[in-house]
Design a protein around this motif. Structure first.
Motif, mmCIF file in Angstrom:
data_model
loop_
_atom_site.group_PDB
_atom_site.id
_atom_site.type_symbol
_atom_site.label_atom_id
_atom_site.label_comp_id
_atom_site.label_asym_id
_atom_site.label_seq_id
_atom_site.Cartn_x
_atom_site.Cartn_y
_atom_site.Cartn_z
ATOM 1 N N LEU A 21 7.491 1.383 8.791
ATOM 2 C CA LEU A 21 6.557 0.332 9.191
ATOM 3 C C LEU A 21 7.049 -0.532 9.657
ATOM 4 N N LEU A 40 -9.076 1.690 -2.478
ATOM 5 C CA LEU A 40 -9.001 2.371 -3.860
ATOM 6 C C LEU A 40 -9.984 3.758 -4.071
ATOM 7 N N LEU A 72 -7.665 7.687 -4.256
ATOM 8 C CA LEU A 72 -8.211 7.930 -5.181
ATOM 9 C C LEU A 72 -8.799 9.788 -4.938
ATOM 10 N N TYR A 104 -0.760 8.698 -11.879
ATOM 11 C CA TYR A 104 -1.817 8.933 -10.713
ATOM 12 C C TYR A 104 -2.531 8.413 -9.696
ATOM 13 N N VAL A 105 -3.226 7.729 -10.612
ATOM 14 C CA VAL A 105 -3.882 6.351 -9.962
ATOM 15 C C VAL A 105 -2.500 5.382 -9.450
ATOM 16 N N PHE A 122 -0.228 6.728 -7.864
ATOM 17 C CA PHE A 122 -0.066 7.129 -6.725
ATOM 18 C C PHE A 122 -1.011 7.251 -5.465
ATOM 19 N N ALA A 123 -1.760 6.901 -5.886
ATOM 20 C CA ALA A 123 -2.535 6.230 -4.855
ATOM 21 C C ALA A 123 -3.127 5.305 -4.388
ATOM 22 N N MET A 124 -2.532 4.274 -5.155
ATOM 23 C CA MET A 124 -2.646 2.928 -4.912
ATOM 24 C C MET A 124 -1.796 2.206 -3.808
ATOM 25 N N PRO A 125 -2.580 1.423 -2.579
ATOM 26 C CA PRO A 125 -1.222 0.993 -1.815
ATOM 27 C C PRO A 125 -0.984 -0.029 -2.516
ATOM 28 N N PHE A 163 -0.059 -3.088 -1.462
ATOM 29 C CA PHE A 163 -0.369 -4.579 -1.269
ATOM 30 C C PHE A 163 -1.795 -4.860 -2.041
ATOM 31 N N ILE A 164 -2.233 -3.381 -2.476
ATOM 32 C CA ILE A 164 -3.657 -4.031 -3.544
ATOM 33 C C ILE A 164 -3.624 -4.548 -4.864
ATOM 34 N N LEU A 198 -1.959 -7.620 -4.707
ATOM 35 C CA LEU A 198 -2.426 -8.413 -4.785
ATOM 36 C C LEU A 198 -3.326 -8.867 -5.784
ATOM 37 N N VAL A 199 -3.636 -8.044 -6.479
ATOM 38 C CA VAL A 199 -4.705 -7.689 -8.170
ATOM 39 C C VAL A 199 -3.272 -8.390 -8.938
ATOM 40 N N GLY A 237 10.266 -0.138 2.927
ATOM 41 C CA GLY A 237 8.493 -0.837 3.494
ATOM 42 C C GLY A 237 7.766 -1.689 2.427
#
Lengths: 306, 310, 320
Positions: free
Chosen positions: A149, A282, A286, C137-138, C140-143, C145-146, C149-150, C258
């Motif tokens: 990064l 997302l 996904l 699963y979720v 792993f794919a979740m960035p 920063f999103i 934020l949530v 990171g």
């Protein structure tokens, strides 16, 4: 101990005794995806999104969308602006569509570029082994040490003529190592197999053996890794754009839309600006991941559902 | 003049270790092996796993690096087959042991067999296909085989594809590295018979590597027995089977199963005697490191590893 | 084992050296130099040029590099152009904050991941396992920063449960209990956001390790000997599966670095990540290069730590 001569025509009889089915092929992949309801759903969803995004963006005028219109700042969703406008009066929905298209395109571009570099690097290192492998691995180890990064952000900051291409190149330069490592270890295994030795005795050059004999046996690994990488790369690009070190602001991107949430007012009260973009990032990540995992299971001997 | 001559061949593999990854020592896989093969004959190289027989074969064909010694093929030195002229390389081919890994699973049979043709000869698509079909027919496979993939065939059939590939360039010498060891016994016979047939038809010379003395007896005119990288005995078929001199050879010969059940107790007794002799005379036939001595002639054709008379 | 450590350290040295050279070259490539921030642009350009010469900025690069390297070893990382103070001081303030945040994150990560992983592995294919697997699963794919934020939106603004910025409530006496509590309170949300994402790899690893070990023959033997299920787990399965996690610690550090850039940005937490981003925007390059060097070193050391712990823990890997 005498062995008797047996008619060769009898030999066809043992055809089915030891035959084993090859564990991968397009049919197997297709079957696995269909059995995995989640992956199937993801694949369909992805296709729909891609068609929508690329199709609709043909009708949109990018210039118009990014032009600042100070009279329409922070408008709520309405008929003219389905998702309202941002702090510059720009249509959010348009940015969303074009941004998704951009994110997808750059994601694919970076994935392909890292794939090419990684495959060549890994193949050469794994196939030749010895000194060549040592040197190449030293180089790879060094690149892995760099904090991704930070280095990308620094490069983005100092590169003079910043464009989409230079952004993609910078990302590629520090992302190829993962796939290179995977390819290298598989190539190391493959080159020990007899068919590689046989090709050598038959007079095939090393270059030809690497790319026409060994590479096809890596194809399933490549497809799975690149699919999973695509998901990750989209995430990385969005993250960088979110921080302001990805796409320039004149180029719509999903990450930029989400970055508007840095403004506490927007975060709390103007959800239509950043939530759709977040959801889209997302969903993209996904679904690509789901398809990738299904592919992975299809190529792994321990198939769960196939 | 012999067709293939091997003189004092040594293949040593360095052992990497120590702090800086330097060389700690050597694994002497092949440690001074000499033999020669006449044109048209079948020479058998016998030994257990780790004896160095496979390494010898691979060194001759250039897959392993030769540390020292000479290999002469038809009078020409070919110490590094990779660098030898292309013409010589096509004359020496190999049949591999494992039918499951010696064929590229991603390639069709026609591509596998055509590979040597594409490297050495400029054929049109049509000519190439014709040659491939001829070869497929020659090894006794059905003509539709050419579009299939290796996994659609049995072990025996795959070996025959491997043989077809090896004879595609009409080589003069074929090194067969345990070609039937991975096959069922019934299939073994078929493949061996086939190899003998084509030997006559194509005028081939074989270097036949195996650990199975029974197979060797069937196929070979002259035999060399290896143990831990060195020769312990060499001679004609009669020499080895009727008059084995070295205790290791005797043990190998005794271990060949006898199909006649009436001889069972006799055979058992014989094996026990041989075992006793082996344990008692070990030091007479092996040096302090457990390795064989130099070969000494016992007759015109028969050589045995014995300590020098002195 | 010492031989192994020594060898790893020896390979580390050229890496560090190369890193420092790259960082130095990067610094030189950036527009402006040590003088740019300190000098009034109205001053006569000749004087500026003279000053440059005096400061040795026109010397050949290897001389400048050696001087810089020497300075680094003595703790002198240059001057911050923007804050007009030594970089080392600036970094030190932030490093403490980042350190506590990372430590807290790690603690939370393992507190969450280990029970989840064990549950998932032990009762696999139950609804609990399915839930946890879905979460990984979720996750792993979740960035990151999103997700952060949530979290900020829901817990910070909407529910107003947590502070939304800073590391401490201004005005509290340092060293008091209140102080520490306030610090923890401010760290909770960012650490939790980060931890929930970082747990994913550990949970997945634990689950697969436990499922694999469960099927091994020696577990069957233990059960046949009459050991209770709990004993089987604590004595046999967990010992195999838990220790390697300690080894991954080093690699987690890279992820934390990171992630911290995003987390500190979103939660306005004054740590090193924040410092990095702001320095880049402010073109304060001496700070930037020092931070890159620092983070690179941390990554290398993290890797070394992991390898050492791994070799200690797994006798199979212990070299010579």
């Amino acid at each position: 101990m005498e062995t008797s001569k047996i008619e060769l025509s009898n030999v066809e009889g043992d055809k089915n005794l030891n035959a084993t089915k090859s564990p991968s092929g397009w049919k197997i992949i297709g079957r696995e995806i269909v059995r995995d309801k989640l992956a199937l759903f993801s694949l369909i969803l992805l296709t729909v999104i891609i068609i929508l995004v690329y199709g609709v963006s043909l009708f949109l005028n990018q210039e118009e969308i990014v032009t600042v219109d100070l009279f329409s700042i922070h408008e709520k969703p309405s008929e003219t602006h389905i998702l309202g406008t941002d702090y510059g009066g720009r249509d959010v929905f348009g940015q969303l569509i074009i941004g998704t298209r951009n994110s997808l395109s750059i994601g694919i571009l970076v994935t392909v570029m890292t794939g090419v570099i990684g495959i060549i690097f890994g193949l050469v290192a794994g196939y030749f082994g010895g000194t060549i492998d040592n040197i190449l691995m030293r180089i790879l180890d060094f690149f892995m040490v760099l904090p991704f990064l930070m280095i990308v952000i620094v490069f983005v900051a100092i590169v003079p003529k910043y464009s989409i291409l230079s952004f993609s190149l910078i990302m590629t330069a520090f992302l190829w190592m993962g796939i290179a490592r995977l390819i290298r270890s598989k190539a190391l295994q493959e080159k020990e197999l007899d068919y590689v030795q046989a090709s050598k005795t038959l007079g095939t050059s090393n270059l030809k053996i690497m790319f026409t004999q060994v590479l096809p046996n890596l194809s399933s690994l490549i497809i799975v890794t690149m699919t999973l990488n695509l998901a990750a790369n989209i995430g990385l690009e969005s993250g960088l754009s979110f921080l302001g070190f990805g796409f320039p602001e004149s180029t719509p991107s999903l990450g930029t839309l989400v970055s508007y949430a840095r403004n506490p007012q927007t975060l709390e009260f103007r959800w239509w600006v950043w939530v759709p973009a977040s959801v889209l990032i997302l969903v993209l990540m996904l679904s690509i991941n789901n398809v990738g995992q299904a592919l992975k299971r299809a190529t792994d001997a321990r198939q769960r559902r196939g | 003049m012999s067709f293939l001559e091997v003189n004092d061949l040594k293949v040593h593999f360095p052992i990497r270790g120590g702090f800086f990854g330097g060389t700690q020592g050597y694994v002497k896989a092949v440690d001074g092996v000499s033999f020669s093969i006449e044109k048209g004959k079948t020479y058998g190289l016998v030994g257990e796993s780790g004896s160095g027989k496979t390494t010898t074969g691979r060194a001759i064909i250039g897959l392993n690096k030769i540390t020292s010694g000479k290999v002469l093929f038809d009078g020409q030195e070919i110490n590094d087959l990779h660098r030898a002229s292309k013409d010589i390389r096509r004359d020496i081919q190999m049949i591999f042991q494992d039918p499951y890994s010696s064929l590229n699973p991603k390639k069709r049979v026609s591509d596998i067999i055509a590979e040597p043709l594409r490297n050495y000869e400029k054929l049109t698509k049509g000519e190439e296909q014709k040659r491939v079909q001829e070869l497929i027919e020659l090894v006794g496979l059905s003509p539709e085989s050419s579009v299939k993939y290796p996994h659609e065939f049995s072990g025996g059939q795959r070996q025959r594809i491997g043989i077809a590939r090896a004879i595609a360039l009409k080589p003069k010498l074929i090194i067969a590295d345990e070609p039937v060891s991975a096959l069922d016994v019934s299939v073994q016979a078929q493949v061996l018979n086939f190899m003998q047939d084509i030997q006559k038809e194509l005028g081939l010379t074989y270097l036949f590597i195996s650990h199975d003395l029974g197979v060797i007896k069937h196929m070979c005119d002259e035999i060399g027995i290896m143990y831990k990288g060195r020769y312990v005995e060499s001679g004609t078929k009669e020499d080895i089977f009727n008059n084995p001199q070295h205790i290791y050879t005797k043990r190998l010969v005794a271990a060949i199963p006898d199909i006649n059940p009436r001889n069972r107790s006799q055979h058992l007794q014989f094996r026990q005697e041989v075992k006793k002799e082996y344990e008692q005379s070990f030091n007479k036939y092996f040096d302090s490191e457990g390795l064989a001595y130099q070969l000494q002639p016992v007759s015109n054709t028969h050589l045995v590893a014995l300590p020098e008379k002195g | 084992m010492w031989k192994f450590t020594l060898r790893r350290i020896v390979t580390m040295i050229p890496q560090v050296l190369l890193l420092s050279i790259i960082v130095f070259v990067l610094a030189k490539m950036m527009p402006g130099d040590a003088l740019t921030g300190m000098v009034d642009p109205n001053v006569d350009p000749n004087t500026i040029a003279e000053k440059r010469e005096a400061l040795g900025l026109n010397d050949p690069w290897y001389e400048q590099y050696t001087r810089w390297l020497g300075g680094v070893f003595q703790g002198d990382l240059g001057q911050s152009i923007h804050f007009k103070m030594p970089v080392s001081e600036l970094v030190w303030q932030r490093i403490v904050n980042s350190f506590w945040l990372s430590a807290f994150t790690l603690v939370l990560t393992y507190l969450i991941a280990i029970p989840l992983g064990i549950t998932s592995g032990r009762y696999n294919d139950s609804w609990a396992d399915r839930l946890i697997t879905g979460y990984t699963y979720v996750g792993f794919a979740m960035p990151i920063f999103i997700f952060a934020l949530v979290m900020l939106w829901v817990f910070g603004f909407y529910l107003d449960l947590f502070p939304t910025g800073g590391s401490i409530q201004p005005g509290i006496e340092p060293g008091t209990f209140e102080y520490i509590m306030s610090k923890i309170y401010h760290m909770l949300l960012p650490a939790l956001s980060m931890a929930l994402i970082t747990t994913v790899s550990t949970v997945q690893y634990l689950r697969s390790e436990i499922v694999d070990t469960k099927q091994k023959d020696f577990i069957l033997t233990a059960r046949a000997k009459g050991a209770s299920e709990t004993r089987v787990y604590n004595r046999h399965i967990l010992r195999n599966s838990l220790l390697p996690i300690a080894a991954f610690l080093g690699y987690e550090i890279t992820g934390l670095i990171g992630g911290s850039i995003f987390i500190e940005n979103i939660f306005s937490y004054p740590g090193m990540g924040q410092l990095f981003l702001s320095s880049i925007s402010l073109r304060d390059y001496s700070v930037v290069t020092s931070l890159v060097l620092l983070f690179g070193m941390l990554t290398i050391i993290g890797g070394l730590l992991s390898d050492i712990i791994l070799s200690l823990v797994d006798p199979r890997i212990r070299i010579k």
